[in-house]
Scaffold this active site. Structure first.
Site, PDB file in Angstrom:
ATOM      1  N   ALA A  62     -12.991  23.592 119.383  1.00 51.88           N
ATOM      2  CA  ALA A  62     -11.873  23.947 118.868  1.00 51.88           C
ATOM      3  C   ALA A  62     -10.681  24.323 119.801  1.00 51.88           C
ATOM      4  CB  ALA A  62     -11.945  26.399 118.096  1.00 51.88           C
ATOM      5  N   GLY A 107     -16.856  24.206 119.053  1.00 53.56           N
ATOM      6  CA  GLY A 107     -16.480  23.100 118.223  1.00 53.56           C
ATOM      7  C   GLY A 107     -16.902  21.671 118.160  1.00 53.56           C
ATOM      8  N   GLU A 110     -20.611  21.755 117.871  1.00 50.46           N
ATOM      9  CA  GLU A 110     -20.988  22.281 116.603  1.00 50.46           C
ATOM     10  C   GLU A 110     -20.432  20.751 115.613  1.00 50.46           C
ATOM     11  OE1 GLU A 110     -18.808  25.408 115.777  1.00 50.46           O
ATOM     12  OE2 GLU A 110     -19.351  26.431 115.029  1.00 50.46           O
ATOM     13  N   GLU A 130     -18.735  30.582 122.527  1.00 46.14           N
ATOM     14  CA  GLU A 130     -17.840  31.520 122.137  1.00 46.14           C
ATOM     15  C   GLU A 130     -17.691  33.292 122.033  1.00 46.14           C
ATOM     16  OE1 GLU A 130     -19.645  28.938 120.545  1.00 46.14           O
ATOM     17  OE2 GLU A 130     -17.958  27.851 119.203  1.00 46.14           O
TER      18      GLU A 130
END
Ligand code: DAK
Length: 255
Positions: A62, A107, A110, A130
């Site tokens: 992200a 992300g 992911e 994270e």
């Protein structure tokens, strides 16, 4: 546009191209991805390959610069949006393959986990860091990682935030292959094996396996029986069994 949708033979290829931020997932990139997944779903592509532009990163996660200073309700909305975008990838009617060409963090990992298959370059580095930001994964990592590699290994990776190299990722089943040459070519070659089969049967097989995680064994067996019965109703199943009897190669028509 930071998301490029192209075609390579019978395959759709989505390339994240935001190299100045190591292909990080900004809100704009997520919106572009949602649109691209919709286009792929409606296309006649036999499979989707997802990769990153440049030699350095698949996707560094992200966009951290955008995460700062959000209210709780904005974060909740963003998490639901990101999860929804990756669910579109997970549920495509055709198989998808992540060609992990470099860093796949947060992300980015992911995104790779929402693909049906993962092929890594030997130099790939993966992880869910994270925790080092005081966060936890927000785009499906805590749910998909344990389903792929098991709870004990997933807890180790998520709670340590450590980085895995391609060799370890292969050993624990996080990736299916480590490419010997170009990772995009390797992903396409991997996807090509599915051309021999009909898309409905491929999708039913994937759905039966994925739904196993959500239900107890007896219900999972019922789902398998239902989807197996559905597969029997397809023209492809009739063709596959006839071809066997007639000692010839089947000609599947995706119906
Ligand atoms: N976001 C934004 N920019 C990034 C970035 C990222 N994730 N990763 C790298 N960049 C930018 C860098 O800031 C730098 O830009 P400039 O500063 O030059 O403008 C450029 O990309 C090149 O990066 P580096 O200079 O750092 O390159 P290095 O080769 O030295 O290092 C690295 C590469 C991948 C080791 C390093 O960049 C790095 O550690 N990046 C961060 C990796 C990371 O922590 N990813 C996980 C992010 S968290 C949610 C909750 C949580 C999440 C999402 C949603 N909700 C509640 C909505 C969390 C998700 C995550 O993915």
């Amino acid at each position: 546009m930071s998301v490029k949708l192209t075609r390579k033979d019978e395959f759709a290829v989505i390339t994240l191209d935001r190299q100045e931020a190591l292909n990080a997932l900004s809100a704009a990139v997520l919106r572009e991805l949602a649109q691209a997944f919709g286009q792929v779903a409606a296309s006649d592509a036999r499979a989707l390959i997802v990769t990153g532009a440049g030699a350095k990163a698949f996707c560094a996660g992200a966009d951290i610069k955008e995460l700062v200073g959000r209210s709780m309700s904005e974060q909740r909305r963003d998490a639901a949006f990101g999860q929804g975008v990756l669910a579109c990838l997970d549920e495509l009617p055709m198989p998808s393959v992540a060609a992990i060409n470099g860093y796949a963090f947060g992300g980015g990992m992911e995104l790779a986990l929402a693909c049906t298959f993962r092929i890594a370059a030997p130099t790939a580095k993966m992880g869910l860091p994270e925790i080092k930001l005081g966060l936890i994964p927000g785009y499906g990592g805590t749910q998909r990682l344990p389903r792929v590699i098991g709870e004990a290994r997933a807890l180790d990776i998520i709670m340590s935030g450590r980085t895995l190299d391609a060799e370890e990722a292969l050993r624990i089943g996080l990736v299916h292959r480590v490419a010997e040459g170009d990772v995009l070519e390797a992903a396409i070659a991997y996807a090509r094996q599915f051309n021999a089969y009909g898309l409905p049967a491929l999708r039913l097989a994937r759905d039966a396996v994925k739904r196993a995680h959500d239900v107890p064994l007896h219900e999972g067996l019922r789902i398998e029986a239902d989807l197996n019965t559905l597969a029997f109703q397809t023209g492809d199943a009739a063709e596959g069994m006839n071809a066997f009897m007639e000692k010839r190669k089947p000609q599947f028509k995706d119906r």
